[in-house]
Design a protein around this motif. Sequence first.
Motif, PDB file in Angstrom:
ATOM      1  N   GLU A 124      16.688  -5.842 -27.129  1.00 29.39           N
ATOM      2  CA  GLU A 124      16.847  -6.604 -25.885  1.00 29.39           C
ATOM      3  C   GLU A 124      16.177  -7.967 -25.997  1.00 29.39           C
ATOM      4  OE1 GLU A 124      15.201  -3.916 -23.018  1.00 29.39           O
ATOM      5  OE2 GLU A 124      17.005  -2.674 -22.945  1.00 29.39           O
ATOM      6  N   LEU A 125      15.029  -8.019 -26.662  1.00 31.43           N
ATOM      7  CA  LEU A 125      14.322  -9.282 -26.818  1.00 31.43           C
ATOM      8  C   LEU A 125      15.075 -10.231 -27.747  1.00 31.43           C
ATOM      9  CD1 LEU A 125      11.705 -10.837 -26.150  1.00 31.43           C
ATOM     10  CD2 LEU A 125      10.724  -9.837 -28.218  1.00 31.43           C
ATOM     11  N   ILE A 126      15.583  -9.707 -28.857  1.00 26.81           N
ATOM     12  CA  ILE A 126      16.309 -10.538 -29.822  1.00 26.81           C
ATOM     13  C   ILE A 126      17.600 -11.064 -29.212  1.00 26.81           C
ATOM     14  CG2 ILE A 126      17.557 -10.498 -32.025  1.00 26.81           C
ATOM     15  CD1 ILE A 126      15.412  -8.477 -32.977  1.00 26.81           C
ATOM     16  N   GLY A 127      18.243 -10.243 -28.398  1.00 29.81           N
ATOM     17  CA  GLY A 127      19.445 -10.676 -27.702  1.00 29.81           C
ATOM     18  C   GLY A 127      20.711 -10.523 -28.521  1.00 29.81           C
ATOM     19  N   PRO A 128      21.848 -10.778 -27.867  1.00 29.32           N
ATOM     20  CA  PRO A 128      23.146 -10.660 -28.535  1.00 29.32           C
ATOM     21  C   PRO A 128      23.381 -11.822 -29.496  1.00 29.32           C
ATOM     22  CG  PRO A 128      23.440 -11.479 -26.317  1.00 29.32           C
ATOM     23  CD  PRO A 128      21.971 -11.181 -26.473  1.00 29.32           C
ATOM     24  N   GLY A 129      24.502 -11.754 -30.187  1.00 32.27           N
ATOM     25  CA  GLY A 129      24.854 -12.793 -31.153  1.00 32.27           C
ATOM     26  C   GLY A 129      25.272 -14.088 -30.489  1.00 32.27           C
ATOM     27  N   PRO A 130      25.720 -15.083 -31.286  1.00 33.52           N
ATOM     28  CA  PRO A 130      26.150 -16.361 -30.738  1.00 33.52           C
ATOM     29  C   PRO A 130      27.243 -16.169 -29.695  1.00 33.52           C
ATOM     30  CG  PRO A 130      26.185 -16.386 -33.143  1.00 33.52           C
ATOM     31  CD  PRO A 130      25.904 -14.987 -32.709  1.00 33.52           C
ATOM     32  N   GLY A 131      27.173 -16.920 -28.632  1.00 30.35           N
ATOM     33  CA  GLY A 131      28.191 -16.818 -27.598  1.00 30.35           C
ATOM     34  C   GLY A 131      27.955 -15.662 -26.652  1.00 30.35           C
ATOM     35  N   GLY A 132      26.827 -14.931 -26.819  1.00 31.37           N
ATOM     36  CA  GLY A 132      26.508 -13.868 -25.882  1.00 31.37           C
ATOM     37  C   GLY A 132      26.968 -12.496 -26.289  1.00 31.37           C
ATOM     38  N   GLU A 133      27.691 -12.372 -27.379  1.00 34.93           N
ATOM     39  CA  GLU A 133      28.109 -11.044 -27.810  1.00 34.93           C
ATOM     40  C   GLU A 133      28.141 -10.989 -29.327  1.00 34.93           C
ATOM     41  OE1 GLU A 133      32.853 -11.492 -27.199  1.00 34.93           O
ATOM     42  OE2 GLU A 133      31.628 -11.382 -25.397  1.00 34.93           O
ATOM     43  N   ILE A 134      28.070  -9.791 -29.853  1.00 36.07           N
ATOM     44  CA  ILE A 134      28.084  -9.610 -31.301  1.00 36.07           C
ATOM     45  C   ILE A 134      29.517  -9.760 -31.784  1.00 36.07           C
ATOM     46  CG2 ILE A 134      27.599  -8.009 -33.170  1.00 36.07           C
ATOM     47  CD1 ILE A 134      25.361  -6.866 -31.405  1.00 36.07           C
ATOM     48  N   SER A 135      29.726 -10.682 -32.701  1.00 32.85           N
ATOM     49  CA  SER A 135      31.074 -10.999 -33.171  1.00 32.85           C
ATOM     50  C   SER A 135      31.475 -10.107 -34.336  1.00 32.85           C
ATOM     51  CB  SER A 135      31.115 -12.463 -33.611  1.00 32.85           C
ATOM     52  OG  SER A 135      32.325 -12.747 -34.264  1.00 32.85           O
ATOM     53  N   ASP A 136      32.773  -9.771 -34.398  1.00 36.70           N
ATOM     54  CA  ASP A 136      33.317  -9.028 -35.533  1.00 36.70           C
ATOM     55  C   ASP A 136      33.814  -9.978 -36.610  1.00 36.70           C
ATOM     56  OD1 ASP A 136      32.842  -6.584 -34.351  1.00 36.70           O
ATOM     57  OD2 ASP A 136      34.778  -6.542 -33.339  1.00 36.70           O
ATOM     58  N   ASP A 137      33.810 -11.265 -36.325  1.00 34.69           N
ATOM     59  CA  ASP A 137      34.317 -12.262 -37.265  1.00 34.69           C
ATOM     60  C   ASP A 137      33.160 -12.890 -38.023  1.00 34.69           C
ATOM     61  OD1 ASP A 137      35.517 -14.294 -38.640  1.00 34.69           O
ATOM     62  OD2 ASP A 137      36.298 -15.348 -36.884  1.00 34.69           O
ATOM     63  N   PRO A 138      32.972 -12.507 -39.306  1.00 34.53           N
ATOM     64  CA  PRO A 138      31.830 -13.050 -40.043  1.00 34.53           C
ATOM     65  C   PRO A 138      31.911 -14.557 -40.234  1.00 34.53           C
ATOM     66  CG  PRO A 138      33.221 -11.672 -41.465  1.00 34.53           C
ATOM     67  CD  PRO A 138      33.755 -11.575 -40.078  1.00 34.53           C
ATOM     68  N   LEU A 139      33.137 -15.133 -40.313  1.00 31.98           N
ATOM     69  CA  LEU A 139      33.267 -16.584 -40.467  1.00 31.98           C
ATOM     70  C   LEU A 139      32.819 -17.319 -39.215  1.00 31.98           C
ATOM     71  CD1 LEU A 139      36.590 -17.027 -42.458  1.00 31.98           C
ATOM     72  CD2 LEU A 139      34.253 -17.350 -43.247  1.00 31.98           C
ATOM     73  N   ALA A 140      33.141 -16.755 -38.055  1.00 31.69           N
ATOM     74  CA  ALA A 140      32.716 -17.386 -36.800  1.00 31.69           C
ATOM     75  C   ALA A 140      31.194 -17.438 -36.736  1.00 31.69           C
ATOM     76  CB  ALA A 140      33.283 -16.630 -35.604  1.00 31.69           C
ATOM     77  N   GLU A 141      30.538 -16.344 -37.134  1.00 35.08           N
ATOM     78  CA  GLU A 141      29.073 -16.320 -37.116  1.00 35.08           C
ATOM     79  C   GLU A 141      28.500 -17.263 -38.163  1.00 35.08           C
ATOM     80  OE1 GLU A 141      26.924 -12.731 -36.896  1.00 35.08           O
ATOM     81  OE2 GLU A 141      28.239 -11.867 -35.378  1.00 35.08           O
ATOM     82  N   LEU A 142      29.177 -17.370 -39.303  1.00 33.52           N
ATOM     83  CA  LEU A 142      28.695 -18.227 -40.380  1.00 33.52           C
ATOM     84  C   LEU A 142      28.641 -19.689 -39.949  1.00 33.52           C
ATOM     85  CD1 LEU A 142      27.889 -18.435 -43.396  1.00 33.52           C
ATOM     86  CD2 LEU A 142      30.310 -18.759 -43.902  1.00 33.52           C
ATOM     87  N   PHE A 143      29.639 -20.120 -39.187  1.00 31.46           N
ATOM     88  CA  PHE A 143      29.723 -21.526 -38.798  1.00 31.46           C
ATOM     89  C   PHE A 143      29.155 -21.813 -37.412  1.00 31.46           C
ATOM     90  CE2 PHE A 143      33.064 -21.158 -42.053  1.00 31.46           C
ATOM     91  CZ  PHE A 143      32.542 -22.082 -42.953  1.00 31.46           C
ATOM     92  N   ALA A 144      28.686 -20.781 -36.731  1.00 28.66           N
ATOM     93  CA  ALA A 144      28.080 -20.988 -35.418  1.00 28.66           C
ATOM     94  C   ALA A 144      26.712 -21.618 -35.583  1.00 28.66           C
ATOM     95  CB  ALA A 144      27.956 -19.654 -34.678  1.00 28.66           C
ATOM     96  N   GLU A 145      26.447 -22.642 -34.802  1.00 32.16           N
ATOM     97  CA  GLU A 145      25.145 -23.280 -34.849  1.00 32.16           C
ATOM     98  C   GLU A 145      24.216 -22.590 -33.871  1.00 32.16           C
ATOM     99  OE1 GLU A 145      25.221 -27.481 -34.370  1.00 32.16           O
ATOM    100  OE2 GLU A 145      26.649 -27.770 -36.003  1.00 32.16           O
ATOM    101  N   GLY A 146      22.995 -22.425 -34.300  1.00 33.66           N
ATOM    102  CA  GLY A 146      21.998 -21.788 -33.456  1.00 33.66           C
ATOM    103  C   GLY A 146      21.222 -22.800 -32.648  1.00 33.66           C
ATOM    104  N   PRO A 147      20.226 -22.320 -31.945  1.00 31.30           N
ATOM    105  CA  PRO A 147      19.386 -23.226 -31.157  1.00 31.30           C
ATOM    106  C   PRO A 147      18.552 -24.110 -32.070  1.00 31.30           C
ATOM    107  CG  PRO A 147      18.490 -21.005 -31.142  1.00 31.30           C
ATOM    108  CD  PRO A 147      19.803 -20.936 -31.862  1.00 31.30           C
ATOM    109  N   SER A 148      18.184 -25.261 -31.566  1.00 30.50           N
ATOM    110  CA  SER A 148      17.363 -26.162 -32.377  1.00 30.50           C
ATOM    111  C   SER A 148      15.902 -26.168 -31.921  1.00 30.50           C
ATOM    112  CB  SER A 148      17.931 -27.581 -32.333  1.00 30.50           C
ATOM    113  OG  SER A 148      18.003 -28.042 -31.006  1.00 30.50           O
ATOM    114  N   GLU A 149      15.636 -25.575 -30.770  1.00 31.34           N
ATOM    115  CA  GLU A 149      14.262 -25.516 -30.261  1.00 31.34           C
ATOM    116  C   GLU A 149      13.685 -24.117 -30.466  1.00 31.34           C
ATOM    117  OE1 GLU A 149      12.477 -28.103 -29.080  1.00 31.34           O
ATOM    118  OE2 GLU A 149      14.227 -29.275 -29.712  1.00 31.34           O
ATOM    119  N   ALA A 161      11.578 -32.445 -36.482  1.00 32.64           N
ATOM    120  CA  ALA A 161      13.001 -32.682 -36.729  1.00 32.64           C
ATOM    121  C   ALA A 161      13.509 -31.786 -37.857  1.00 32.64           C
ATOM    122  CB  ALA A 161      13.255 -34.149 -37.068  1.00 32.64           C
ATOM    123  N   TYR A 162      12.726 -31.657 -38.932  1.00 34.75           N
ATOM    124  CA  TYR A 162      13.117 -30.772 -40.037  1.00 34.75           C
ATOM    125  C   TYR A 162      13.209 -29.323 -39.567  1.00 34.75           C
ATOM    126  CZ  TYR A 162      12.003 -34.569 -43.339  1.00 34.75           C
ATOM    127  OH  TYR A 162      11.955 -35.748 -44.032  1.00 34.75           O
TER     128      TYR A 162
END
Length: 199
Positions: free
Chosen positions: A34-59, A90-91
């Motif tokens: 629950e703390l870690i949360g779901p994947g990008p976009g709010g749900e766990i994706s079945d598409d590994p390419l979508a997850e590969l190219f999804a950008e995460g938070p920067s903060e 920035a890095y």
Amino acid sequence: MPGHFEPIPGGGAAVALDDVEISIIRSLAVQLLELIGPGPGGEISDDPLAELFAEGPSEPPTDAVLRRLLPDAYGGPGGPSGADEDELRAYSSEFRRFTENDLRAGKREDALAVVRSLDALSPGGGGGAVLKLSQDESVQWMRALNDLRLAIGTRLDITDEEDTDLLYRLPDEDPRKPMVMAYLWLGGLQETLVETLMP
């Protein structure tokens, strides 16, 4: 075998757990999920390419436990030589943007492996069961136990070995005592699991 992992033939590890221990580990793993949360976009994706190219938070996360589980890459000495604080931020921001989703996904998979293996246990006699893990499952458990200990340790403000020594002397009426007991117990489990994985 009670209370600690032992190696099993063919690789992997086994441990006898009673119903209360199973419930505690499962509950902590679910809380971690629950703390870690779901994947990008709010749900766990079945598409590994979508997850590969999804950008995460920067903060960095605002929660102290998540900051411990998902630390900055350049959080102090050891960053690119000659970089000032703003450049290090920035890095770190850029590094986090491209790595945090994968790190979260790995931690999610490890915690899910713990929950699934506990859910698959067949009750044994006397209100417990023997958990048998393959080599790969043992590695996932080892990482998940480490994450659980980091999470509890952060909530207990443990920063070094001296803090751990103080935990042993807490009075029974201290409200932190149950968390301390879980922290120490998980540490023992983790240590014996690591020993089973060593050649």
